[in-house]
Design an enzyme around this catalytic site. Structure first.
Site, PDB file in Angstrom:
ATOM      1  N   ASP A 132       0.887  -1.163   0.000  1.00 40.85           N
ATOM      2  CA  ASP A 132       0.000   0.000   0.000  1.00 40.85           C
ATOM      3  C   ASP A 132       0.925   1.212   0.000  1.00 40.85           C
ATOM      4  OD1 ASP A 132      -2.317   1.624   0.253  1.00 40.85           O
ATOM      5  OD2 ASP A 132      -1.997   1.745   2.414  1.00 40.85           O
ATOM      6  N   GLU A 151      -0.960  -1.338  -4.984  1.00 46.11           N
ATOM      7  CA  GLU A 151      -2.185  -0.602  -5.272  1.00 46.11           C
ATOM      8  C   GLU A 151      -1.874   0.583  -6.176  1.00 46.11           C
ATOM      9  OE1 GLU A 151      -5.325  -0.152  -2.082  1.00 46.11           O
ATOM     10  OE2 GLU A 151      -4.718   1.941  -2.337  1.00 46.11           O
ATOM     11  N   ASP A 154      -2.364   0.645   7.296  1.00 47.60           N
ATOM     12  CA  ASP A 154      -1.571   0.544   6.069  1.00 47.60           C
ATOM     13  C   ASP A 154      -1.121  -0.891   5.807  1.00 47.60           C
ATOM     14  OD1 ASP A 154      -1.444   3.393   5.239  1.00 47.60           O
ATOM     15  OD2 ASP A 154      -0.492   3.610   7.192  1.00 47.60           O
TER      16      ASP A 154
END
Length: 177
Positions: free
Chosen positions: A8, A72, A144
């Site tokens: 992430d 991502e 996260d």
């Protein structure tokens, strides 16, 4: 399926999560958050932040030896400057993976949420809850880290679906197509 490193991305902190995906079974390996040291945040020294991201992910890859890397995509930012910084942080992470010969896969945030929670409009708490459920964790990881684990889970599910589709046969009116 081998170990998957999910990321992430962020220019201030970046979550990572490693899972073992064997068939339809998912196993937790490790997760955490790479935090940029405060002096680099205060000085707004982007090049040094990118180095921290690259070096940290390189160490994580060296330590755990994942075979696949999923990250991502950038989906929104407060400003154009923030989007550029986030894009550069993603770039540093991707280069760390490519430098270790890992195949890189990228996923939209909505697709990750859809794969893990069942809806692309899920919030962070729903993602954390489902990550804990799917990986059988007794304690929720940091936001996260949970997001990074969700990226890895999304990748594992995507790969499993591709394998299933490649081996599937379609039947129409009693005959194989």
């Amino acid at each position: 399926m081998p170990l998957i490193l999910g990321v992430d991305p962020g220019s201030r902190k970046m979550g990572y999560g490693i899972i073992n995906a064997t068939g339809s079974r998912l196993g937790y390996v490790a997760s955490g958050v790479v935090r940029i040291p405060q002096p680099l945040l205060v000085a707004d020294c982007l090049a040094e932040r990118l180095k921290v991201i690259f070096d940290s992910l390189s160490e994580i890859i060296e330590q755990y030896q994942p075979q696949e890397f999923a990250i991502e995509n950038v989906f929104m930012a407060k400003s154009a400057g923030s989007a550029l910084k986030l894009g550069q942080a993603r770039g540093a992470a991707i280069v760390a993976a490519v430098n270790k010969d890992l195949p890189v896969s990228e996923y939209e945030a909505r697709k990750v949420k859809q794969a893990v929670v069942g809806t692309g409009a899920a919030d962070k708490l729903q993602v954390q809850h489902m990550v804990c459920t799917l990986l059988k964790l007794s304690k929720a990881p940091a936001e996260d880290a949970a997001d990074a684990l969700a990226v890895a889970i999304c990748h594992a599910n995507s790969q499993q679906n591709l394998i299933r589709m490649a081996g599937a046969r379609r039947y129409r009116r009693g005959r194989t197509v």
